[in-house]
Design an enzyme around this catalytic site. Structure first.
Site, PDB file in Angstrom:
ATOM      1  N   ASN A   1       0.813  -1.393   0.046  1.00 18.69           N
ATOM      2  CA  ASN A   1      -0.102  -0.056   0.102  1.00 18.69           C
ATOM      3  C   ASN A   1       0.732   1.218   0.046  1.00 18.69           C
ATOM      4  OD1 ASN A   1       0.272  -1.713   2.564  1.00 18.69           O
ATOM      5  ND2 ASN A   1      -0.362   0.536   3.509  1.00 18.69           N
TER       6      ASN A   1
ATOM      7  N   GLN B   1      -4.681  -4.288  -2.076  1.00 14.76           N
ATOM      8  CA  GLN B   1      -4.156  -3.221  -3.152  1.00 14.76           C
ATOM      9  C   GLN B   1      -3.991  -3.823  -4.515  1.00 14.76           C
ATOM     10  OE1 GLN B   1      -3.943   0.125  -2.532  1.00 14.76           O
ATOM     11  NE2 GLN B   1      -4.011   0.307  -0.497  1.00 14.76           N
TER      12      GLN B   1
ATOM     13  N   SER C   1     -10.597  -5.784  -0.480  1.00 15.69           N
ATOM     14  CA  SER C   1     -11.234  -4.813   0.467  1.00 15.69           C
ATOM     15  C   SER C   1     -12.102  -3.647  -0.729  1.00 15.69           C
ATOM     16  CB  SER C   1     -10.328  -3.652   1.089  1.00 15.69           C
ATOM     17  OG  SER C   1     -11.101  -2.589   1.331  1.00 15.69           O
TER      18      SER C   1
ATOM     19  N   HIS D   1     -13.362  -0.886  -0.803  1.00 17.35           N
ATOM     20  CA  HIS D   1     -13.284   0.602  -0.991  1.00 17.35           C
ATOM     21  C   HIS D   1     -11.938   0.748  -1.536  1.00 17.35           C
ATOM     22  CE1 HIS D   1     -10.551   1.910   2.378  1.00 17.35           C
ATOM     23  NE2 HIS D   1     -10.638   0.503   2.955  1.00 17.35           N
TER      24      HIS D   1
ATOM     25  N   THR E   1     -25.302 -10.386  10.555  1.00 18.37           N
ATOM     26  CA  THR E   1     -26.241 -10.298   9.401  1.00 18.37           C
ATOM     27  C   THR E   1     -25.425  -9.606   8.133  1.00 18.37           C
ATOM     28  OG1 THR E   1     -28.215  -9.901  10.767  1.00 18.37           O
ATOM     29  CG2 THR E   1     -28.520  -9.271   8.430  1.00 18.37           C
TER      30      THR E   1
ATOM     31  N   CYS F   1       5.001   8.140  11.038  1.00 18.08           N
ATOM     32  CA  CYS F   1       5.824   8.845  11.784  1.00 18.08           C
ATOM     33  C   CYS F   1       5.650  10.288  11.224  1.00 18.08           C
ATOM     34  CB  CYS F   1       7.202   8.424  11.781  1.00 18.08           C
ATOM     35  SG  CYS F   1       8.037   8.754  10.303  1.00 18.08           S
TER      36      CYS F   1
HETATM   37  N1  PLP Z   1      -4.374  -4.322   3.385  1.00 17.69           N
HETATM   38  C1  PLP Z   1      -3.943  -3.410   2.784  1.00 17.69           C
HETATM   39  C2  PLP Z   1      -2.629  -3.804   1.902  1.00 17.69           C
HETATM   40  C3  PLP Z   1      -4.361  -1.932   2.868  1.00 17.69           C
HETATM   41  O1  PLP Z   1      -3.811  -1.323   2.013  1.00 17.69           O
HETATM   42  C4  PLP Z   1      -5.483  -2.020   3.628  1.00 17.69           C
HETATM   43  C5  PLP Z   1      -6.284  -0.487   3.840  1.00 17.69           C
HETATM   44  O2  PLP Z   1      -5.354   0.432   4.106  1.00 17.69           O
HETATM   45  C6  PLP Z   1      -6.309  -2.951   4.405  1.00 17.69           C
HETATM   46  C7  PLP Z   1      -5.674  -4.119   4.127  1.00 17.69           C
HETATM   47  C8  PLP Z   1      -7.352  -2.648   5.512  1.00 17.69           C
HETATM   48  O3  PLP Z   1      -8.388  -2.759   4.613  1.00 17.69           O
HETATM   49  P1  PLP Z   1      -9.820  -2.281   5.242  1.00 17.69           P
HETATM   50  O4  PLP Z   1      -9.856  -0.849   5.115  1.00 17.69           O
HETATM   51  O5  PLP Z   1     -10.803  -2.942   4.243  1.00 17.69           O
HETATM   52  O6  PLP Z   1     -10.079  -2.948   6.430  1.00 17.69           O
END
Ligand code: PLP
Length: 378
Positions: A152, A180, A199, A201, A237, A324
């Site tokens: 990410n 990602q 994920s 979003h 649910t 940081c």
């Molecule tokens: N894994 C990675 C590589 C991500 O970039 C993120 C979100 O920043 C997540 C997991 C977490 O996903 P979620 O927001 O659906 O819990």
């Protein structure tokens, strides 16, 4: 939808796409009943939920839709998988040093101490050390291997296909957090991973929903307990409107569309990066394979927050990408794994574009960064 032209933080989150909104609205109007109830309308909601499961399975080329479990997102899914592996497998977890905190923290928490072995990445490419994984598989009892598909922060792509083959040869389960990757690149052979998470979003499907894929026959897998939903693997649910929006967004990103975007956007990103290098920025992980949308670099001077604020004033949203950055919290594990020192971590900036970001928008961002550089140099 608000103007997205200055938005360069797609790895943090994405706005819901039009098709996802439509699916969500349709679900709220027509499929709001509880899929576990027993009357006709509930049965239709259940049918819709199972259609969504089949669509995700099809998209990932998984023959058994029941392996797909809907969750509240990748954080929940990764937590559930790591806990399950810790409870059901002997030996240690091999986990990359650059995992998202939602894999790293449960790994430390559930495997802890001697049972959690962090595998390093190359500071030049950001790619996992396959030799170290092979050596560990050879000499010790390994419960599982967990390596994300795409990072990410840096956008670095990991060799999940080789890892899943390697793990299979040693009969060790392989987990990949593909939050990602999915929706940004074709899913390819991702189904070769025993455990997989995604994920919504991150690919314009809306927040608070995601999924995990678990191996066939994992009858004892229970991510959340307290209800019979999701084949007994995840209580609660089901959020059908969110699931329908996620599936609509996922199907909207066909392989051919993603291949096209990857080629054209990488070209704009590369041209942006050349300008950054000329301005004295140091690119991170630039020698390795990366997502087409991500660029991470160390700014030549001044803490990143000052740059971020000035860019924000000019209408550009970017990220410091590390904990940081605000001058508090712990140094970024990812940056430290990539060989940056503490002071450099405070000068890191992450740019992550979207599917429709044009080359003009990349150019406008480069011009704004140049202005801010001049401003801060005074
Ligand atoms: N894994 C990675 C590589 C991500 O970039 C993120 C979100 O920043 C997540 C997991 C977490 O996903 P979620 O927001 O659906 O819990």
């Amino acid at each position: 939808m608000s103007d997205l032209s200055g938005y360069f933080d797609y790895n943090a989150t994405t706005p819901m796409s039009v098709v996802a909104r439509e699916a969500w609205h349709e679900a709220c109007d027509r499929f709001w009943h509880n899929p576990s109830s027993l009357y006709r309308e509930a049965g239709m909601a259940k049918q819709e939920l199972e259609r969504c499961r089949e669509e995700v399975a099809d998209h990932l080329k998984i023959d058994e839709p029941e392996r797909v479990i809907f969750t509240s997102g990748a954080t929940e899914a990764n937590n559930a998988i790591i806990r399950y592996l810790a409870e059901t497998r002997e030996g240690k977890l091999l986990v990359s040093a650059i995992e998202h905190p939602c894999v790293e923290a449960p790994s430390q928490s559930w495997f802890g101490g001697d049972r959690c072995h962090e595998v390093s990445v190359s500071s030049e490419t950001g790619v996992i050390d396959l030799g170290e994984i092979k050596a560990q598989l050879e000499k010790s009892t390994v419960a599982a291997v967990s390596v994300m598909a795409a990072n990410n922060e840096t956008g670095t792509l990991q060799p999940w296909q080789e890892l899943s083959e390697l793990c299979r040869a040693y009969s060790v389960p392989f987990h990949s957090d593909a939050a990602q990757w999915i929706g940004k690149l074709p899913s390819g052979e991702l189904e070769s991973c025993d455990f997989l998470t995604g994920s919504s979003h991150k690919f314009s499907g809306g927040k608070g929903v995601g999924f995990m894929v678990i191996p066939e026959g994992s009858d004892d897998f229970n991510g959340l307990i307290g209800g019979p939903q999701e084949g007994g693997h995840r209580a609660g649910t089901e959020n059908l409107p969110a699931v329908m929006a996620m599936v609509a967004a996922l199907l909207d990103r066909s392989d051919s569309h993603l291949n096209e975007v990857a080629t054209s956007s990488a070209a704009s990103r590369d041209s942006f990066e050349s300008k950054m290098i000329t301005m004295g920025m140091m690119l991170i992980g630039a020698c390795g394979p990366r997502l087409w949308n991500t660029s991470m670099f160390v700014l030549p001077h001044t803490r990143n927050l000052k740059w971020l604020t000035r860019l924000s004033q000019r209408g550009f949203s970017v990220s410091t990408g590390s904990a940081c950055s605000a001058g508090r919290g712990n140094p970024s594990r990812v940056m430290s794994a990539m060989g940056l020192d503490y002071e450099e971590m405070g000068r890191v900036m992450r740019i992550s574009a979207g599917w429709d970001t044009s080359s003009e928008e990349w150019d406008a961002l480069a011009a704004a960064i140049e202005e801010v550089a001049a401003d801060l140099a005074q």
